[in-house]
Each structure stands twice: as C-alpha cells, then as structure tokens.
Design an enzyme around this catalytic site. Sequence first.
Site, PDB file in Angstrom:
ATOM      1  N   CYS A  68       9.658   2.625   1.235  1.00  0.00           N
ATOM      2  CA  CYS A  68       8.237   2.599   0.892  1.00  0.00           C
ATOM      3  C   CYS A  68       8.043   2.645  -0.619  1.00  0.00           C
ATOM      4  O   CYS A  68       8.290   3.668  -1.263  1.00  0.00           O
ATOM      5  CB  CYS A  68       7.557   3.775   1.585  1.00  0.00           C
ATOM      6  SG  CYS A  68       5.939   4.240   0.932  1.00  0.00           S
ATOM      7  N   CYS A  71       5.566   5.226  -1.986  1.00  0.00           N
ATOM      8  CA  CYS A  71       6.136   6.582  -1.889  1.00  0.00           C
ATOM      9  C   CYS A  71       6.997   6.873  -3.104  1.00  0.00           C
ATOM     10  O   CYS A  71       6.948   7.961  -3.679  1.00  0.00           O
ATOM     11  CB  CYS A  71       7.014   6.718  -0.638  1.00  0.00           C
ATOM     12  SG  CYS A  71       6.136   6.545   0.911  1.00  0.00           S
TER      13      CYS A  71
END
Length: 144
Positions: A68, A71
Amino acid sequence: MSEPLVIPCPHCNGLNRIPADRLADSPKCGRCKGEVILAKPFDLTQGDYASQIKGDLPLLVDVWAEWCGPCKSFAPTFQQAAAQLSGRCRLAKLDSEANQQLAGQLNIRSIPSLILFRNGREVARQSGAFPLPQLLGWLSSQGI
Ligand SMILES: [Zn+2]
C-alpha cells in the site's frame, strides 16, 4: 497523589502500574525490564492485540500493508506523532497481511486505517492518510 496508570508493556504484554508523574522517566517493565513508554510505534500482532488495547493510556493503531503506497508515505507522519504523543497515547502498527484474521475481525475495508482504543474498546476510527497537524487535531478532539 494520583492513582498509578495501568499500561501494557509493548514487548512482553505484561501489565505495569506507573504513577502518572513518572511516565517521563523512562519507566521499565516489571517483567521484561524493557521500556514501557516508547517514542516510536511498535508492531501489533494478533497475539498481542487483546493485551495491548487494555490499560489507561489510549492506543492508536495504524493498519497498513506492504503493498500500500499511501500507507508507506504515511509511516513517517505516524512516527512523528508517536514521538510527540509519548506518555499520552501509545502508537502501534498492524500489518494487515500478516494478521489477516485480526484485520477481518476489525472490519478493515480500506488502508491505511487508524483505530483508537481506550480501556479495551474502540472509540474512534478514520480511514486514509493525513498530515501530522490533522492527525494531532483529530486525536485532540478525542481528548488526547
Ligand atoms: Zn515487558
């Protein structure tokens, strides 16, 4: 004198009782002698979850995954927040790939997700990465 705070050790899950005025003195865990109050996020796992959401200091969990991008770009912000909130809020990272069962139990629909726990219960949740001032503002609105 105030009542001691009950705080789980981030290393061994042992519960420590620490007077509020000693939080800044690098208190050591009674069981493993590790530092109880960290200025950085620690890794949360399924096995630690039930122990770590307990206690008198709130726990903010960043649910993330290796694949991700948002993230990863949020990680430095989360680290800065951990340094600023040391002694007021504990910050932990939950790898949703390595802990899929817990991520499912927490009903994670998108990442990054931030979940705030207090005294063993979820009290607030936000999805998406945000800049440090907004993160601190949101926590401030939660009494942190
Ligand atoms: Zn310990």
